[in-house]
Design an enzyme around this catalytic site. Structure first.
Site, PDB file in Angstrom:
ATOM      1  N   ARG A  25       0.822  -1.208   0.000  1.00  0.00           N
ATOM      2  CA  ARG A  25       0.000   0.000   0.000  1.00  0.00           C
ATOM      3  C   ARG A  25       0.858   1.261   0.000  1.00  0.00           C
ATOM      4  O   ARG A  25       0.565   2.253   0.677  1.00  0.00           O
ATOM      5  CB  ARG A  25      -0.974   0.027   1.181  1.00  0.00           C
ATOM      6  CG  ARG A  25      -2.122  -0.986   1.028  1.00  0.00           C
ATOM      7  CD  ARG A  25      -3.084  -0.821   2.139  1.00  0.00           C
ATOM      8  NE  ARG A  25      -4.174  -1.777   2.103  1.00  0.00           N
ATOM      9  CZ  ARG A  25      -5.386  -1.485   1.638  1.00  0.00           C
ATOM     10  NH1 ARG A  25      -5.626  -0.306   1.108  1.00  0.00           N
ATOM     11  NH2 ARG A  25      -6.352  -2.389   1.687  1.00  0.00           N
ATOM     12  N   ARG A  29      -3.384   7.118   1.096  1.00  0.00           N
ATOM     13  CA  ARG A  29      -3.791   8.392   1.716  1.00  0.00           C
ATOM     14  C   ARG A  29      -2.718   9.070   2.545  1.00  0.00           C
ATOM     15  O   ARG A  29      -2.883  10.236   2.914  1.00  0.00           O
ATOM     16  CB  ARG A  29      -5.042   8.162   2.572  1.00  0.00           C
ATOM     17  CG  ARG A  29      -6.296   8.012   1.735  1.00  0.00           C
ATOM     18  CD  ARG A  29      -7.429   7.501   2.550  1.00  0.00           C
ATOM     19  NE  ARG A  29      -7.068   6.213   3.153  1.00  0.00           N
ATOM     20  CZ  ARG A  29      -7.908   5.486   3.869  1.00  0.00           C
ATOM     21  NH1 ARG A  29      -9.141   5.901   4.077  1.00  0.00           N
ATOM     22  NH2 ARG A  29      -7.539   4.343   4.380  1.00  0.00           N
ATOM     23  N   ARG A  38      -7.792  11.808  -4.970  1.00  0.00           N
ATOM     24  CA  ARG A  38      -9.011  11.202  -4.426  1.00  0.00           C
ATOM     25  C   ARG A  38     -10.112  12.233  -4.203  1.00  0.00           C
ATOM     26  O   ARG A  38     -11.278  11.879  -4.096  1.00  0.00           O
ATOM     27  CB  ARG A  38      -8.710  10.473  -3.107  1.00  0.00           C
ATOM     28  CG  ARG A  38      -8.119   9.100  -3.273  1.00  0.00           C
ATOM     29  CD  ARG A  38      -9.108   8.081  -3.873  1.00  0.00           C
ATOM     30  NE  ARG A  38      -9.824   7.327  -2.852  1.00  0.00           N
ATOM     31  CZ  ARG A  38     -11.100   7.494  -2.548  1.00  0.00           C
ATOM     32  NH1 ARG A  38     -11.808   8.391  -3.196  1.00  0.00           N
ATOM     33  NH2 ARG A  38     -11.684   6.793  -1.616  1.00  0.00           N
ATOM     34  N   ASP A  74      -7.221  -2.737  -6.559  1.00  0.00           N
ATOM     35  CA  ASP A  74      -7.734  -3.303  -5.315  1.00  0.00           C
ATOM     36  C   ASP A  74      -8.078  -4.769  -5.542  1.00  0.00           C
ATOM     37  O   ASP A  74      -8.382  -5.161  -6.669  1.00  0.00           O
ATOM     38  CB  ASP A  74      -8.981  -2.536  -4.846  1.00  0.00           C
ATOM     39  CG  ASP A  74      -9.310  -2.907  -3.416  1.00  0.00           C
ATOM     40  OD1 ASP A  74      -8.777  -2.260  -2.499  1.00  0.00           O
ATOM     41  OD2 ASP A  74     -10.061  -3.887  -3.215  1.00  0.00           O
ATOM     42  N   TYR A 149     -15.145 -11.308   1.848  1.00  0.00           N
ATOM     43  CA  TYR A 149     -15.922 -10.099   1.498  1.00  0.00           C
ATOM     44  C   TYR A 149     -17.220 -10.472   0.788  1.00  0.00           C
ATOM     45  O   TYR A 149     -18.273  -9.886   1.023  1.00  0.00           O
ATOM     46  CB  TYR A 149     -15.089  -9.172   0.615  1.00  0.00           C
ATOM     47  CG  TYR A 149     -13.985  -8.468   1.371  1.00  0.00           C
ATOM     48  CD1 TYR A 149     -12.665  -8.824   1.198  1.00  0.00           C
ATOM     49  CD2 TYR A 149     -14.286  -7.462   2.285  1.00  0.00           C
ATOM     50  CE1 TYR A 149     -11.655  -8.203   1.912  1.00  0.00           C
ATOM     51  CE2 TYR A 149     -13.281  -6.830   3.011  1.00  0.00           C
ATOM     52  CZ  TYR A 149     -11.976  -7.215   2.822  1.00  0.00           C
ATOM     53  OH  TYR A 149     -10.970  -6.594   3.541  1.00  0.00           O
TER      54      TYR A 149
END
Ligand SMILES: Cc1c2[nH]c(c1CCC(=O)O)Cc1[nH]c(c(CCC(=O)O)c1C)Cc1[nH]c(c(CCC(=O)O)c1C)Cc1[nH]c(c(C)c1CCC(=O)O)C2
Length: 346
Positions: A25, A29, A38, A74, A149
């Protein structure tokens, strides 16, 4: 054109002049320019726009000086073309509109055709392969992590629905594992053929399983995936979190490199995985919030263990998180290069 192949050499357990480093990652952010992007685009819009996705992938490589790039995407991206729409909710993660509840939900899942279902991913990889001087990593989610998920409908702490199906409806479970295994094979083969030099499977949540259950319900699919990718000769990395007790079984999956988290020391991981694989990890990302001397002390200890045998890639034990300082990551990257170069010279 790859000019720095240290990462690939380490994955193949060949000699290196210094230890290669990248971060899971590494785009995200914690970066002000990622946050700016974003503000204008959702995560999925970034993934679906090759020009933007290329820049987001390149930015940590330029800013940090890492030895590998990882495709900005992702693990959920290929789930939509299988027929299961999802959205990524801020500070939460993937959420499924219609989670899997019955056998027909699994039977209607479709195989993917990356060229027609995910052309923007392959276009992004082709551009990156031309522009990068370091190897590009492609990736996919592990079938267990993806299934968690798809069945829970979003992030979960205890995976109750997932485990209820695995333990109680094995026919459904293996039907889902077969379809997700097929997807991962097809997706990673396409990424490698488009220009990815190595691939990583993020099975982030598989550590929630007991060894016997991992061996029975997940390992056969992982063996099939890694075996079906072997002929492309791209290093195959298998990563999970809290997997210390699973490592002897992980070794049977057939990956070339194993990513481990901070809970299992590199030397212990090697003892569990055996000598003919490379290891990647394993600084606790939370250490990045400590003062620099503490970061340095722990990085030294990891590198000292990593260089005991050929085949070591420095990484975190899980992904970079938003409050991490880019300057600390930059300083850590330089430190890993300089300290390991001195240590390898002896
Ligand atoms: C479990 C998992 C997911 N996605 C992924 C995993 C396995 C890696 C891991 O365990 O951290 C894989 C992934 N997802 C993303 C990356 C970054 C790749 C890179 O460094 O360029 C990677 C490697 C983009 C992303 N995927 C997501 C973000 C969060 C930031 C954003 O929404 O823009 C990023 C950068 C959203 C996401 N996606 C997922 C979660 C749990 C979340 C929310 C967590 C968070 O908010 O950080 C599912």
């Amino acid at each position: 054109m790859i000019e720095n192949d240290l990462f690939l050499r380490a994955c193949r357990r060949e000699s290196v002049s210094r230890i290669p480093v990248w971060y899971m990652r590494q785009a995200g952010r914690y970066q002000p320019d990622y946050r700016d992007v974003r503000k204008r685009y959702s995560l999925i819009e970034i993934c679906e726009n090759p020009e933007i996705c290329v820049q987001v992938t390149l930015s940590p490589v330029k800013q940090l000086g890492v030895d590998a790039a990882i495709l900005f995407s992702d693990i959920m991206v290929p789930i939509a073309p299988m027929g299961m729409p999802f959205e990524i909710q801020k500070d939460r993660g993937p959420v499924m509109e219609h989670p899997i509840r019955q056998a027909s939900d699994i039977e209607r899942l479709r195989p993917i055709d990356p060229e027609s279902d995910l052309p923007y991913v392959l276009e992004t990889i082709r551009i990156l392969a031309r522009e990068l001087k370091v190897p590009l990593l492609g990736f996919a989610g592990g079938p267990f992590t993806l299934a968690s998920y798809m069945i829970e409908g979003g992030p979960s702490r205890d995976y109750l629905r997932t485990k209820a199906m695995m333990y109680g409806e094995p026919k459904m479970w293996y039907g889902l594992m077969d379809r997700l295994g097929d997807m991962v094979i097809t997706y990673l083969r396409a990424q490698i053929q488009a220009g990815a030099s190595a691939v990583q499977i993020f099975d982030s949540w598989v550590g929630s399983l007991a060894p016997d259950d991992y061996a029975e319900y997940v390992l056969p699919t992982m063996e099939r995936i890694f075996s079906e990718l072997a002929d492309l000769h791209a290093p195959r990395i298998y990563f999970g979190v809290t997997t210390g007790e699973l490592l002897p079984l992980f070794a049977k999956a057939g990956a070339d490199v194993y990513g481990v988290d901070w809970r299992v020391p590199i030397r212990t991981a090697r003892g569990k995985l055996g000598r003919n694989v490379a290891i990647q990890g394993n600084l606790d990302p939370a250490v990045l919030l400590a003062p620099w001397p503490e970061i340095q002390r722990r990085a030294e200890s990891i590198i000292d263990m990593g260089i005991e045998q050929p085949g070591f890639v420095f990484n975190l034990g899980h992904g970079v998180f938003p409050s991490v300082s880019g300057e600390q990551l930059q300083r850590l990257t330089t430190f890993v290069h300089e300290y390991s170069e001195r240590a390898l010279r002896g």
